[in-house]
Enzyme design. Structure first.
Site, PDB file in Angstrom:
ATOM      1  CB  THR A  46      -0.944   0.011   1.212  1.00 11.03           C
ATOM      2  OG1 THR A  46      -0.178  -0.160   2.414  1.00 11.03           O
ATOM      3  CG2 THR A  46      -1.979  -1.091   1.123  1.00 11.03           C
ATOM      4  CB  THR A  55       0.091  -0.569   6.238  1.00  8.76           C
ATOM      5  OG1 THR A  55       0.996  -1.458   6.900  1.00  8.76           O
ATOM      6  CG2 THR A  55      -0.051   0.711   7.056  1.00  8.76           C
ATOM      7  NE  ARG A  78       2.393  -4.657  16.287  1.00  6.42           N
ATOM      8  CZ  ARG A  78       1.977  -4.843  17.534  1.00  6.42           C
ATOM      9  NH1 ARG A  78       2.148  -6.020  18.130  1.00  6.42           N
ATOM     10  NH2 ARG A  78       1.410  -3.868  18.197  1.00  6.42           N
ATOM     11  CE  LYS A 130       2.415  -1.007   9.784  1.00  9.30           C
ATOM     12  NZ  LYS A 130       3.561  -1.892   9.995  1.00  9.30           N
ATOM     13  NE  ARG A 164      11.115   3.563  15.092  1.00  9.50           N
ATOM     14  CZ  ARG A 164      12.362   4.009  15.040  1.00  9.50           C
ATOM     15  NH1 ARG A 164      12.760   4.935  15.888  1.00  9.50           N
ATOM     16  NH2 ARG A 164      13.227   3.542  14.168  1.00  9.50           N
ATOM     17  CB  CYS A 219       6.974   1.360   8.018  1.00  8.71           C
ATOM     18  SG  CYS A 219       6.464  -0.326   7.642  1.00  8.71           S
ATOM     19  CE  LYS A 221      15.883  -1.945  10.488  1.00 10.91           C
ATOM     20  NZ  LYS A 221      14.725  -2.828  10.699  1.00 10.91           N
ATOM     21  NE  ARG A 239      10.693  -1.797   0.432  1.00 12.14           N
ATOM     22  CZ  ARG A 239       9.912  -2.622   1.128  1.00 12.14           C
ATOM     23  NH1 ARG A 239       8.637  -2.737   0.822  1.00 12.14           N
ATOM     24  NH2 ARG A 239      10.405  -3.320   2.128  1.00 12.14           N
TER      25      ARG A 239
END
Length: 441
Positions: A99, A133, A167, A218, A225, A273, A337, A344
């Site tokens: 999504t 999500t 998650r 969610k 964060r 996210c 990360k 992404r």
């Protein structure tokens, strides 16, 4: 099939399960469901992916599947098929499709698409679970609407519907089975059946009162964060002005044993996210004339960090009289990360493009990517043994970047540490938030 009958086939593991979308979320989930004893079908629109999976081959090179995967395929406990066929053959249908955000608005194209496949073949008594999500209210408003339109049945009356947002944390070694599962249904029976199903292979399941509540969980997790990283980035900009080392401040604050959780500034925020999910909440808020100014500002601050890091680079270059056209920059780490190869919304790539547009000669170094993978992205490969590097930029805190021997680089003037991870080196290290490390003499 009524709720009592469905409960029975879950307990006996006779329920046939289909997982729609075989990416970072759906594929490991499908494998765990199969491991627990349910006949499982993985569904995807990519025929090449289905072909590899049917041969027992993991198509996701940067994600490790359970070692039992080939055996599960061989024994036909798990198989792979088109969404249409999977919808026909299953009793429990789990949606794990992307999504993404488009122009900072949620794009539910994939959810609508898979809902049409499912809606054409949904049976009375089926359990449909949305792990994708979405903003609060969207499982009911979008998914249920399409399912009802395609099937002529009624959600919550003729079939069960549940929201249970994924998650998954790429690169985190914690097992999927150890991550508590939040479950909220359109009815109490929907929730109860989903809890029974997930409890058969996940250690802790957390039921909530509704679809909307599960979706909102969610939104809270990722907006929390985004907000705190945004605040850390604001503090870093302030610390740059007044000469206070932000990392030292945060590390000292983190010694407090209660009421504080450390969040760190950096070159930017990437992934699927934190930069995107809060926009689902903002978009849903617009439907009820509710704004989220703090969240909006935090997202804008986070999005500004690659440009801000470029400003730090330019200031350091001016002090050393380094002209862009004569300066070679290398970005170390492409992923968003640590210790994964997921790019992404990677801030490293955003920064790379900004520096290139300034006229610098820019190359990249990331041991997670092969030379072919780097050149396919239209990026220049840096060879530490032969190529010159005037400015090294830490774009991602990979272990191999942290441990890299920068001393061997030719004509290195300084390191711009976009993640504030380095200790003293043989040249000055400039970080974010007045973090400046001089070489050891």
């Amino acid at each position: 099939m009524d709720a009592k009958q469905f409960e029975s086939i879950i307990k006996l593991k006779e329920a046939r399960v289909a997982v729609f979308g075989l990416g970072y979320v759906g594929l490991p989930l499908a494998v765990e469901i199969a491991k627990s004893g349910f006949t499982t079908i993985g569904a995807d629109i990519d025929p090449k992916k289905l072909e590899l999976l049917s041969a027992g081959i993991n198509p996701l090179s940067d994600m490790t599947l359970d070692q039992l995967f080939p055996r599960l395929v061989e024994k036909k406990i798990i198989s792979f098929d088109s969404p249409e066929n999977a919808a026909q053959k299953s009793d429990i249908k789990i949606i794990c499709v992307p999504t993404p955000s488009r122009n900072k608005s949620p794009d539910l194209t994939h959810v609508r698409s898979v809902a049409k496949y499912i809606g054409k073949h949904v049976k009375r008594g089926d359990l449909i679970i949305n792990e994708s999500t979405v903003g609060p209210g969207m499982t009911r408003k979008i998914l249920c609407s399409v399912l009802e339109s395609e099937s002529g049945l009624t959600a919550g009356t003729d079939f069960f519907v549940v929201a249970s947002p994924e998650r998954i944390d790429p690169g985190n070694p914690i097992s999927l089975l150890d991550i508590p599962k939040v479950v909220g249904g359109i009815t109490e029976e929907s929730t109860r059946l989903a809890v029974l199903f997930y409890s058969s292979f996940i250690k802790k399941v957390v039921p909530v009162s509704s679809l909307d509540t599960a979706e909102m969980v969610k939104m809270l997790e990722n907006s929390f964060r985004a907000l705190n990283i945004g605040f850390a980035n604001e503090l870093a900009k302030f610390c740059d002005e007044v000469g206070i080392d932000i990392k030292e401040v945060i590390d000292a604050a983190a010694t407090k044993p209660y009421g504080f959780m450390p969040h760190y500034p950096g070159i930017g925020v990437g992934g699927h996210c934190i930069p995107e999910d809060p926009y689902y909440l903002i978009s849903t808020g617009e439907d009820v004339n509710k704004s989220f100014p703090l969240l909006q500002k935090s997202l804008e601050t986070n999005e500004s960090m690659p440009e801000y890091t470029l400003q730090i680079l330019n200031k350091a270059c001016q002090k050393l009289n380094l002209k862009p056209s004569e300066t070679k920059v290398v970005v170390f780490g492409l992923a968003y990360k640590k210790d994964i190869k997921d790019i992404r919304l990677s801030p490293s790539l955003v920064f790379h493009n900004l520096v290139q547009n300034e006229g610098f000669d820019v190359k990249v170094y990331d041991e997670f990517f092969s030379p072919d993978e780097i050149t396919e992205k239209n990026l220049q490969i840096f060879n530490p043994e032969n190529d010159e590097c005037h400015i090294a930029v830490v774009g991602c805190d990979h272990t191999h970047v942290r441990n890299f021997n920068f001393q061997k680089l030719k004509n290195l003037k300084f390191i711009l540490d976009g993640k504030n991870i380095l200790s003293y080196k043989h040249v000055p290290v400039v970080g974010i938030g007045a973090r400046k490390l001089l070489p050891v003499t």
